[in-house]
Design an enzyme around this catalytic site. Sequence first.
Site, short mmCIF file in Angstrom:
data_model
loop_
_atom_site.label_atom_id
_atom_site.label_comp_id
_atom_site.label_asym_id
_atom_site.label_seq_id
_atom_site.Cartn_x
_atom_site.Cartn_y
_atom_site.Cartn_z
N ILE A 17 -17.39 -66.57 14.18
CA ILE A 17 -16.87 -67.94 14.05
C ILE A 17 -17.82 -68.84 13.25
CG2 ILE A 17 -15.45 -67.82 16.13
CD1 ILE A 17 -17.68 -69.36 17.61
N TRP A 46 -19.29 -72.93 11.95
CA TRP A 46 -20.10 -73.98 12.55
C TRP A 46 -19.42 -75.33 12.63
CZ3 TRP A 46 -20.02 -77.06 8.34
CH2 TRP A 46 -19.96 -76.44 7.08
N LYS A 73 -19.89 -63.71 17.87
CA LYS A 73 -21.09 -64.26 17.24
C LYS A 73 -20.82 -65.68 16.74
CE LYS A 73 -22.54 -64.08 13.00
NZ LYS A 73 -23.06 -65.47 12.90
N PRO A 74 -21.53 -66.67 17.29
CA PRO A 74 -21.39 -68.02 16.73
C PRO A 74 -22.11 -68.11 15.39
CG PRO A 74 -23.06 -68.00 18.48
CD PRO A 74 -22.48 -66.61 18.41
N ALA A 75 -21.87 -69.19 14.65
CA ALA A 75 -22.55 -69.37 13.36
C ALA A 75 -24.04 -69.62 13.60
CB ALA A 75 -21.93 -70.53 12.60
N GLU A 76 -24.85 -69.27 12.60
CA GLU A 76 -26.30 -69.36 12.79
C GLU A 76 -26.80 -70.78 13.00
OE1 GLU A 76 -24.58 -67.97 10.36
OE2 GLU A 76 -25.65 -67.95 8.44
N SER A 131 -15.75 -68.58 5.38
CA SER A 131 -15.50 -68.73 3.95
C SER A 131 -14.61 -67.61 3.40
CB SER A 131 -16.83 -68.72 3.19
OG SER A 131 -17.48 -67.48 3.36
N THR A 132 -13.89 -67.92 2.34
CA THR A 132 -13.03 -66.94 1.69
C THR A 132 -13.85 -65.77 1.17
OG1 THR A 132 -11.41 -68.63 1.12
CG2 THR A 132 -11.40 -66.64 -0.22
N GLU A 133 -15.03 -66.09 0.66
CA GLU A 133 -15.92 -65.06 0.10
C GLU A 133 -16.26 -63.99 1.16
OE1 GLU A 133 -19.62 -66.82 -0.78
OE2 GLU A 133 -20.54 -64.93 -1.42
N GLU A 158 -9.16 -66.34 8.96
CA GLU A 158 -8.80 -67.75 8.80
C GLU A 158 -9.86 -68.33 7.87
OE1 GLU A 158 -8.81 -71.26 8.69
OE2 GLU A 158 -9.16 -71.54 10.83
N CYS A 163 -11.35 -76.77 7.68
CA CYS A 163 -10.67 -75.87 6.74
C CYS A 163 -9.34 -76.45 6.28
CB CYS A 163 -10.48 -74.50 7.35
SG CYS A 163 -9.81 -74.59 9.01
N GLU A 184 -13.07 -75.69 -2.50
CA GLU A 184 -13.26 -76.30 -1.19
C GLU A 184 -14.66 -76.91 -1.15
OE1 GLU A 184 -13.66 -73.69 2.35
OE2 GLU A 184 -12.17 -75.03 3.26
P1 NAI Z 1 -19.71 -68.14 6.07
O1 NAI Z 1 -18.35 -67.59 5.84
O2 NAI Z 1 -20.86 -67.47 5.41
O3 NAI Z 1 -20.02 -68.18 7.64
C1 NAI Z 1 -19.05 -68.12 8.66
C2 NAI Z 1 -19.47 -67.10 9.70
O4 NAI Z 1 -19.52 -65.81 9.11
C3 NAI Z 1 -20.86 -67.33 10.28
O5 NAI Z 1 -20.85 -66.97 11.63
C4 NAI Z 1 -21.73 -66.37 9.47
O6 NAI Z 1 -22.89 -65.97 10.14
C5 NAI Z 1 -20.79 -65.20 9.32
N1 NAI Z 1 -21.07 -64.31 8.19
C6 NAI Z 1 -21.71 -64.61 7.02
N2 NAI Z 1 -21.75 -63.52 6.24
C7 NAI Z 1 -21.14 -62.52 6.89
C8 NAI Z 1 -20.85 -61.16 6.60
N3 NAI Z 1 -21.21 -60.61 5.44
N4 NAI Z 1 -20.20 -60.41 7.51
C9 NAI Z 1 -19.81 -60.95 8.68
N5 NAI Z 1 -20.06 -62.23 9.03
C10 NAI Z 1 -20.71 -63.01 8.14
O7 NAI Z 1 -19.65 -69.68 5.67
P2 NAI Z 1 -20.91 -70.60 5.28
O8 NAI Z 1 -21.80 -69.85 4.34
O9 NAI Z 1 -21.47 -71.13 6.51
O10 NAI Z 1 -20.18 -71.77 4.48
C11 NAI Z 1 -19.85 -71.61 3.10
C12 NAI Z 1 -18.52 -72.26 2.82
O11 NAI Z 1 -17.49 -71.57 3.50
C13 NAI Z 1 -18.38 -73.69 3.25
O12 NAI Z 1 -18.93 -74.56 2.34
C14 NAI Z 1 -16.90 -73.82 3.38
O13 NAI Z 1 -16.34 -74.08 2.13
C15 NAI Z 1 -16.45 -72.45 3.86
N6 NAI Z 1 -16.24 -72.40 5.31
C16 NAI Z 1 -14.96 -72.45 5.79
C17 NAI Z 1 -14.73 -72.47 7.14
C18 NAI Z 1 -13.36 -72.54 7.70
O14 NAI Z 1 -13.17 -73.03 8.80
N7 NAI Z 1 -12.38 -72.03 7.02
C19 NAI Z 1 -15.83 -72.49 8.11
C20 NAI Z 1 -17.13 -72.38 7.52
C21 NAI Z 1 -17.30 -72.36 6.17
MG MG Z 2 -22.32 -67.88 4.00
#
Ligand code: NAI
Ligand code: MG
Length: 500
Positions: free
Chosen positions: A179, A181, A205-208, A258-260, A279, A313, A410
């Site tokens: 999830i 943050w 796992k919560p976000a870091e 994130s989408t990535e 999501e 989001c 975004e």
């Molecule tokens: P992120 O997608 O990297 O992080 C979200 C969760 O995924 C965190 O718990 C993180 O530890 C985990 N994660 C990161 N890399 C992973 C991997 N390779 N495998 C499995 N889990 C992984 O998002 P981040 O870097 O915090 O934010 C970047 C952008 O993503 C934001 O600027 C925003 O645009 C978007 N985002 C969208 C969200 C939404 O609710 N749709 C929520 C958070 C970020």
């Molecule tokens: Mg990230």
Amino acid sequence: MRTEAVTSSRLTDLEHKRSSVSAPAAWDYAPAPESREVVTLRERYGHFIGGEWVEPRDSYTTISPSSEEELAEVGQATPEEVDAAVGAARAAFANGWSALPGAERAKYLFRIARILQERSREFAVLESLNGGKPIKESRDVDLPLAAAHFFYYAGWADKLEYAFPNRRPQPVGVAGQIIPWNFPLLMLAWKIAPALACGNTVVLKPAETTPLSALLFCDVLRQAELPPGVVNIVTGDGRTGAAIVDHDGVDKVAFTGSTEVGKAIQRAVAGTGKKLTLELGGKAANVIFDDAALDQAVEGIVNGIYFNQGHVCCAGSRLLVQESIYEQTIAKLKKRLATLRVGDPLDKNTDVGAINSKMQLDKITELVDAGKEEGAEIYQPACRLPEKGYWFAPTVFTNVAQSYRIAQEEIFGPVLSVLTFRTPDEAVEKANNTMFGLSAGVWTEKGSRILWMAQQLRAGVVWANTYNRFDPTSPFGGYRESGFGREGGRHGLEPYLRFE
Ligand code: NAI
Ligand code: MG
């Protein structure tokens, strides 16, 4: 006579006092800080595995983004620690949880919901402290909704056969849940409640940057006497997330972020047979027609993009205004922005809190700079930002072309991009001109236009004359680059079930 004399002398007193007190120069809000005392932080947290706290091998420090104050040490789970958590979840699944009658599982979920309500003030303060969001929002939105999700899914636990008649619903097994943050406890509730209602066990796992409310939630699990291993919580960054996704013992992956990263996860689980829901991001259009109740619409615009610092989001980050009311709308919006109070998340008057992390602040700054360079016009109300911590003033961009990065990507911050349209068809075309498809808003007095727009807009959720409204009974999710699968409602059960 006597009474009169007394009255007049009192009046004189009053008059006297009045002239000695100077009229306030400005009607500022006095600080109204929520007390931090309700939260007791430990110096160091481990992972919650099999109902016990396990000392972490590696750890890092989690901070408060509004002050950069160090709050606690938390674990950075290694693949071995993830393996232990998955093992505990697997054992709990096999040793009774999956076979419990639904009505028994429901009891635990009801208990969790009630304990969250009882401890909501403590959770709200912690959420604002660790995440930076205004206490007003964590108190009035995050906490009530998190409890509501547990209540709602508790109600389904013994009715799965009615939800899916003639299909013999069975739990999937161990759910690996990752999830973000922006709504730490609420996203936990969205993930854990339906998983348990359907008879699965969980590794979450919560976000870091925001681990603390999930760690406090482990206390709730103990209080509710949930059998050990049914919910396991490990903390850490993306490496820990990847270890959960890659683990052979995980049957279903649920991800919000994130989408990535969503794409990377989809690649990782391809061909493994694991179930997956994603999501992801959004770039929602909030469409204002010339017959809309404009003052209400302006409130909806503000709520759409400045709620939770725009870390949402489904944020209404692209405003589409009908050309005939453009000047009027922008004037009202600017006037309203001047009243937004930016600052201490724990102050009950605060409307816009801190940006969640340095990383996110850098991302917002980069995209805003790109907007300026590409030729958009920037507006920010005068506001004094605190010196420490991560802050960004509420921002509006006008003169935005559809091709600009601020209209396509975004930003996930308090930044609105304004575009205009002339006809409903043009509104639809522009609203759908995005890789995302999570949400949209429509503001008009005409019911027929609302229905027409809702059919034309390619988004999972379309709000009409409101925005960012959530209810556990209502399915939420997107398509295209916003992901797939639904959370909430009866639809939200399906990803956690297999059918015989
Ligand atoms: P992120 O997608 O990297 O992080 C979200 C969760 O995924 C965190 O718990 C993180 O530890 C985990 N994660 C990161 N890399 C992973 C991997 N390779 N495998 C499995 N889990 C992984 O998002 P981040 O870097 O915090 O934010 C970047 C952008 O993503 C934001 O600027 C925003 O645009 C978007 N985002 C969208 C969200 C939404 O609710 N749709 C929520 C958070 C970020
Ligand atoms: Mg990230």
